[in-house]
Design a protein around this motif. Structure first.
Motif, short mmCIF file in Angstrom:
data_model
loop_
_atom_site.label_atom_id
_atom_site.label_comp_id
_atom_site.label_asym_id
_atom_site.label_seq_id
_atom_site.Cartn_x
_atom_site.Cartn_y
_atom_site.Cartn_z
N GLN A 70 0.83 -1.19 0.00
CA GLN A 70 0.00 0.00 0.00
C GLN A 70 0.87 1.25 0.00
OE1 GLN A 70 -1.33 -0.84 4.41
NE2 GLN A 70 -2.24 1.06 3.76
N THR A 71 0.32 2.32 -0.52
CA THR A 71 0.98 3.63 -0.51
C THR A 71 0.35 4.43 0.62
OG1 THR A 71 1.25 3.50 -2.90
CG2 THR A 71 1.50 5.67 -1.90
N LYS A 72 1.20 5.08 1.42
CA LYS A 72 0.65 5.84 2.54
C LYS A 72 1.59 6.96 2.97
CE LYS A 72 1.95 2.21 5.86
NZ LYS A 72 1.40 1.37 6.91
N THR A 73 1.05 7.85 3.77
CA THR A 73 1.82 8.94 4.37
C THR A 73 1.93 8.67 5.86
OG1 THR A 73 0.95 10.51 2.75
CG2 THR A 73 1.92 11.43 4.77
N GLU A 80 10.34 13.56 9.96
CA GLU A 80 9.39 14.31 9.13
C GLU A 80 8.36 13.36 8.52
OE1 GLU A 80 9.38 17.55 9.19
OE2 GLU A 80 11.17 17.49 10.45
N ALA A 81 7.28 13.94 7.99
CA ALA A 81 6.27 13.15 7.28
C ALA A 81 6.98 12.34 6.19
CB ALA A 81 5.21 14.06 6.69
N PHE A 82 6.47 11.14 5.93
CA PHE A 82 7.17 10.19 5.07
C PHE A 82 6.18 9.53 4.11
CE2 PHE A 82 9.20 5.84 4.76
CZ PHE A 82 10.34 6.25 4.07
N GLU A 83 6.34 9.79 2.83
CA GLU A 83 5.53 9.14 1.79
C GLU A 83 6.20 7.83 1.45
OE1 GLU A 83 2.69 10.35 0.52
OE2 GLU A 83 2.83 12.23 1.64
N CYS A 84 5.43 6.75 1.42
CA CYS A 84 6.07 5.46 1.18
C CYS A 84 5.11 4.43 0.59
CB CYS A 84 6.66 4.92 2.48
SG CYS A 84 5.43 4.51 3.74
N VAL A 85 5.71 3.36 0.10
CA VAL A 85 4.97 2.14 -0.17
C VAL A 85 5.40 1.17 0.92
CG1 VAL A 85 4.71 2.51 -2.65
CG2 VAL A 85 6.71 1.29 -1.80
N SER A 86 4.48 0.36 1.38
CA SER A 86 4.83 -0.53 2.50
C SER A 86 4.22 -1.90 2.32
CB SER A 86 4.37 0.08 3.83
OG SER A 86 2.98 -0.02 3.97
N VAL A 91 9.07 9.78 -3.70
CA VAL A 91 8.95 11.23 -3.90
C VAL A 91 7.56 11.49 -4.44
CG1 VAL A 91 9.83 13.21 -5.18
CG2 VAL A 91 11.41 11.42 -4.40
N LYS A 92 6.83 12.38 -3.80
CA LYS A 92 5.46 12.72 -4.25
C LYS A 92 5.49 13.86 -5.22
CE LYS A 92 1.89 10.47 -2.61
NZ LYS A 92 0.53 10.45 -2.69
#
Length: 152
Positions: free
Chosen positions: A2-5, A89-95, A151-152
């Motif tokens: 999933q992709t999440k912040t 810091e806030a982190f955009e990721c796939v997990s 990277v968003k």
């Protein structure tokens, strides 16, 4: 996958420069010290330990920054610690969650990077492993969330 912040997280942490070839010296060492130091300083522990890799590329000799972080409530008092307090810091990721032995980490990373490539996402260079459950005697009971920054 999933992709999440991930929202910002306040942590007590250890940082060093290391390589995958040298990383075993920190396993079962620094996290335990962080927990002891947090308790000694009367910090409220708010989550599981994070291992954060900045600049690791999967090659044994590549030197990268390793941060081992323990989420804590920001203290209202001065602490005496060899570790640093900071905010991730806030982190955009796939997990993806890995259930079982950490020998499966390479497959989990491979799956996630494959998905990143197929979706034409851009990796940020930071990966995180969140150790939700660690069972050194029964590794099939481990639960690890692997997050790859994008990277968003």
């Amino acid at each position: 996958m999933q992709t999440k912040t991930i929202q910002p997280i306040h942590v007590l942490c250890f940082e060093t420069r290391t390589s995958l070839k040298e990383i075993l010296q920190y396993v079962r060492v620094e996290a335990r010290r962080l927990y002891r130091d947090a308790v000694r300083n009367d910090l409220e522990i708010t989550g599981p330990v994070y291992w954060i890799y900045q600049g690791a590329d999967g090659q044994a000799d590549t030197v990268f920054t390793l941060t081992i972080a323990l989420p804590v409530t920001p203290p209202t008092h001065t602490i005496n610690s060899p570790y640093q307090l900071k905010q991730l810091e806030a982190f955009e990721c796939v997990s993806e969650d890995l259930y079982g032995n950490w020998d499966g980490l390479s497959n989990t990373y491979g799956s996630l990077f494959g998905e990143i490539m197929s979706r034409k996402l851009v990796p940020s260079g930071q990966n995180r492993e969140i150790y939700l459950n660690m069972d050194f005697e029964n590794p099939e009971r481990n639960i690890t969330e692997v997050q790859i920054g994008i990277v968003k």
